[in-house]
Design an enzyme around this catalytic site. Structure first.
Site, PDB file in Angstrom:
ATOM      1  N   SER A 250      27.834  14.255  28.960  1.00 14.98           N
ATOM      2  CA  SER A 250      26.949  13.486  28.064  1.00 14.98           C
ATOM      3  C   SER A 250      26.493  12.096  28.962  1.00 14.98           C
ATOM      4  O   SER A 250      27.264  11.527  29.958  1.00 14.98           O
ATOM      5  CB  SER A 250      27.088  13.262  26.901  1.00 14.98           C
ATOM      6  OG  SER A 250      28.342  12.676  26.948  1.00 14.98           O
ATOM      7  N   ASP A 251      25.889  11.391  28.878  1.00 21.91           N
ATOM      8  CA  ASP A 251      25.528  10.045  29.222  1.00 21.91           C
ATOM      9  C   ASP A 251      26.583   9.329  27.989  1.00 21.91           C
ATOM     10  O   ASP A 251      27.218  10.079  27.162  1.00 21.91           O
ATOM     11  CB  ASP A 251      24.781   9.232  29.090  1.00 21.91           C
ATOM     12  CG  ASP A 251      23.793   8.322  29.788  1.00 21.91           C
ATOM     13  OD1 ASP A 251      24.784   7.242  29.653  1.00 21.91           O
ATOM     14  OD2 ASP A 251      22.461   8.149  29.784  1.00 21.91           O
ATOM     15  N   CYS A 252      27.264   8.243  28.132  1.00 20.97           N
ATOM     16  CA  CYS A 252      27.846   7.466  28.026  1.00 20.97           C
ATOM     17  C   CYS A 252      27.738   6.828  26.362  1.00 20.97           C
ATOM     18  O   CYS A 252      27.210   6.307  26.221  1.00 20.97           O
ATOM     19  CB  CYS A 252      29.082   6.805  28.101  1.00 20.97           C
ATOM     20  SG  CYS A 252      29.199   7.015  30.322  1.00 20.97           S
ATOM     21  N   ALA A 254      26.609   9.131  23.888  1.00 17.24           N
ATOM     22  CA  ALA A 254      25.423   9.960  23.820  1.00 17.24           C
ATOM     23  C   ALA A 254      25.811  11.548  22.636  1.00 17.24           C
ATOM     24  O   ALA A 254      25.104  11.220  22.049  1.00 17.24           O
ATOM     25  CB  ALA A 254      25.021  10.530  24.928  1.00 17.24           C
TER      26      ALA A 254
END
Length: 709
Positions: A250-252, A254
């Protein structure tokens, strides 16, 4: 499809490692399994597993981890149109990353940014010039972005059939191109045509051609699902349609957004379960700490955890770091590779190829080194920060633009420097010596533009009131007023060098200056490169990887993700400088474009074109091919880049350039997202920029041929 595997021995190797991964997972407790699903993973001493943080950056060099070679920002690398060079840079970044990792391990440094999984490249499409993070991308075109990104991935990951030099990551999947201020809550509903024609192709190239090890999900929702918890994106497209076998991160933060920003879930546990069920393997963040609660609430099973862990364990085995692996060929890269002379020269070559000459009236450039007096102005001229962009490493050496310029002139030349203006604020002193001194010099160079305080990511661009995005693309009034004041008193020999990672409103700048250079954020060797180019020790060869619009107010709103009216593919006018544009000190002409062989369905298209250097200086020309398909402008792009090649041309030399256009580039995406070869008349334009009225106005050479499919 097995990654990079072609022999039975390699197939056996992969199967043995899969068995090893399953055995390791089988020995973990539930809490240990959960701990290994977040980026900051603790060690499991009883299993011989060391702590490891999956979060490292390598956008244009090893980032945020001390000394490393700093290459040009990716938008500058996009301007090179040189995938061979980008492959070499990827290899250099991986080499330095491996060497630094070995030292960090000896120091027991298991912190963030000290690992081997680099969350790069960014192949999002730079669809709007106001987006602050566009500087991290290779530009506005999916084919260029996919080609350059694939080259970078292959360079980073190495050519061993099993082991990875480092793990690369394609981000941010998908449909992520701003605005920064709403990325944690926005829902994006692109048409299926835009999705498959614009937003997905570069990622597909990374997966299927580059065998990228990691894909990072974006923050935003797509069709109502969080991109980092979307079954449609992560399972249906990535895994099933494209055959992706690496891991998905995941993006941080997210996963937190699934319940906090998007309000899809009612709790952390439900958000974590949604992400795991959708196909996410690794969270950047710590919401997965609620997976124990999700198990208790029967939102998922331990088998779901095992399934998520499997690609992660395989990545660590391919890196040779799950346990000591003497067979890994990348174990003993020496420290001397870090910031080596070879890497420094590569950084300079990239900077040289990236800079774009926008204007050169009366052949003012190149400059004579034996000029009498020169004045340099602009705070960015002496500040290394204007070389860096974002996600940068820290080199032991930087050459500012001022240093690069001074390194070229004669020892008898008088050179003076003053900042001249404040970056974004007006002058408070009504007396500015930098104006008459600039006006009185024989030649004046003013360095103007942006830095990553003004444009970038939401929390990094601290001088931006819109969290990194820009409301417009004009430069601050303080800069423009200084340029006006100098021009009033200096009728000639005025050169502007622009810094930044995105298009700038250059209409007035080009009226006031005699020569204009777009230098981007060119990395540590940017000053030396600029000096070589301004004084003729090298020729300009960079080309714009994004359209410079004339009037930003004529573009669709930033939060409108439709591609209509955006990029060279759908802009019929409002173009100040077209995609693919760039001048050099030589004029190159095109002619005699021909099809080689008969076009066949499902086969690449082969084309030849004659290219001639009509100037007196050697140059590198970026030959570009653009396709206009039936229905262009309504059911297909007005023009679409389908091939390009960088070629060397000696003074007066003429050569025939062969281009192979991939069969898939001839397909037209339909409204439902499917692709097919449309029957009818096609036009192929080959030349020095994307074809449009503005290209013709600028005197760029083009040649065309037509054919039926």
């Amino acid at each position: 499809m097995l990654p990079m595997a072609s022999t039975s021995a390699q197939t056996d190797k992969y199967a043995r490692m899969e068995q090893k991964a399953r055995e390791v997972i089988g020995k973990m407790t539930v809490d240990e399994k959960i701990s290994q699903l977040m980026n900051e993973t603790p060690g499991i001493p009883r299993l011989g597993i060391k702590p490891y943080d999956w979060w490292s950056e390598g956008l244009h060099g090893v980032g945020r981890d001390g000394r490393a070679t700093v290459f040009p920002q990716p938008i500058g690398l996009g301007a090179t149109f040189d995938p061979t060079l980008v492959h070499q840079i990827g290899d250099a970044v991986a080499t330095e990353g491996r060497a630094k990792f070995q030292v960090a391990q000896r120091l027991q440094n298991y912190a963030r940014n000290a690992g081997l999984t680099f969350w790069s490249p960014n192949v999002n499409i730079f669809r709007d010039p106001r987006w602050g993070r566009g500087m991290e991308t290779y530009g506005e075109d999916p084919f260029l972005s996919g080609t350059m990104g694939t080259a970078y991935v292959r360079g980073m990951q190495g050519d061993d059939p099993f082991y990875l030099k480092v793990g690369a990551c394609g981000k941010h999947f998908a449909v992520h191109s701003g605005p920064e201020a709403t990325r944690h809550s926005a829902n994006v509903n692109p048409s299926k045509r835009d999705l498959y024609e614009t937003y997905l192709p570069a990622f597909r190239m990374l997966v299927q051609q580059g065998k990228v090890e990691t894909i990072m999900g974006a923050y935003n929702r797509v069709y109502g699902e969080s991109a980092s918890g979307s079954h449609f994106l992560l399972t249906d497209i990535l895994r099933k349609q494209w055959g992706f076998r690496g891991h998905i991160v995941s993006d941080c933060g997210a996963v937190t957004d699934i319940y906090h920003g998007h309000h899809i879930a009612k709790s952390e546990a439900e958000a974590a379960a949604i992400a795991i069920k959708a196909g996410l393997n690794l969270e950047c963040g710590n919401t997965f700490r609620a997976l124990r609660q999700a198990l208790d609430e029967k939102l998922l099973t331990e088998a779901d955890l095992d399934h998520a862990l499997m690609p992660l364990m395989m990545t660590r085995l391919k890196l040779g770091i799950l346990e000591p692996d003497p067979e890994c060929p990348y174990n003993n890269i020496p420290e001397s590779e870090i910031c080596s002379d070879a890497h420094i020269q590569l950084a300079k070559k990239a900077a040289l190829e990236s800079m774009v000459l926008l204007k050169n009236d009366n052949q003012l450039l190149p400059l004579n080194k034996n000029l009498r007096t020169m004045f340099v102005a602009g705070p960015g001229a002496s500040d290394a920060f204007y070389l860096m962009g974002n996600y940068f490493g820290v080199s032991h050496r930087y050459c500012s633009y001022l240093q690069g310029i001074v390194s070229k002139v004669s020892n008898g030349t008088t050179v003076n420097y003053r900042p001249g203006f404040m970056q974004i604020t007006p002058e408070l002193n009504d007396m500015n010596w930098a104006v008459p001194e600039a006006a009185g010099a024989e030649y004046t160079i003013i360095v103007m533009g942006n830095n990553s305080n003004l444009e970038g990511e939401e929390g990094e661009a601290i001088a931006s009131g819109t969290r990194g995005d820009r409301v417009g693309i004009a430069l601050p009034e303080s800069q423009m007023q200084y340029l006006r004041n100098v021009r009033k008193r200096k009728p000639n020999n005025l050169i502007v060098v622009l810094t930044g990672g995105s298009p700038i409103d250059v209409r007035e700048i080009c009226q006031l200056a005699d020569a204009v250079v777009m230098a981007w954020y060119p990395g540590q060797e940017g000053g030396y490169a600029l000096g070589d180019l301004l004084f003729g020790d090298a020729n300009f060869s960079g080309r714009l990887p994004i359209t410079f619009p004339a009037d930003i107010d004529k573009l669709p709103d930033l939060d409108n993700y439709s591609m209509q009216g955006r990029t060279y593919k759908y802009m019929a006018d409002n173009i100040e400088f077209p995609f693919g544009y760039g001048l050099s000190y030589s004029k190159v002409s095109y002619g005699n474009a021909q099809l080689v062989g008969k076009p066949r369905k499902g086969a690449p298209l082969h084309v030849s074109v004659s290219v001639k250097n009509e100037g007196q200086m050697a140059t590198q020309e970026v030959v570009q091919a653009y396709l206009s398909a039936p229905g262009a402008g309504t059911k297909a792009p007005i023009e679409q880049l389908v091939g390009f090649k960088r070629v060397d041309l000696a003074p007066g030399a003429e050569t025939t350039v062969d281009l192979e256009i991939p069969a898939e580039q001839l397909l037209t995406v339909q409204e439902d997202g499917s692709s097919r070869l449309v029957k009818g008349q096609y036009r192929l334009t080959i030349g020095g920029a994307a074809p449009c009225q503005r290209t013709t106005d600028l005197g760029i050479s083009l040649t065309q041929l037509q054919f039926k499919l």
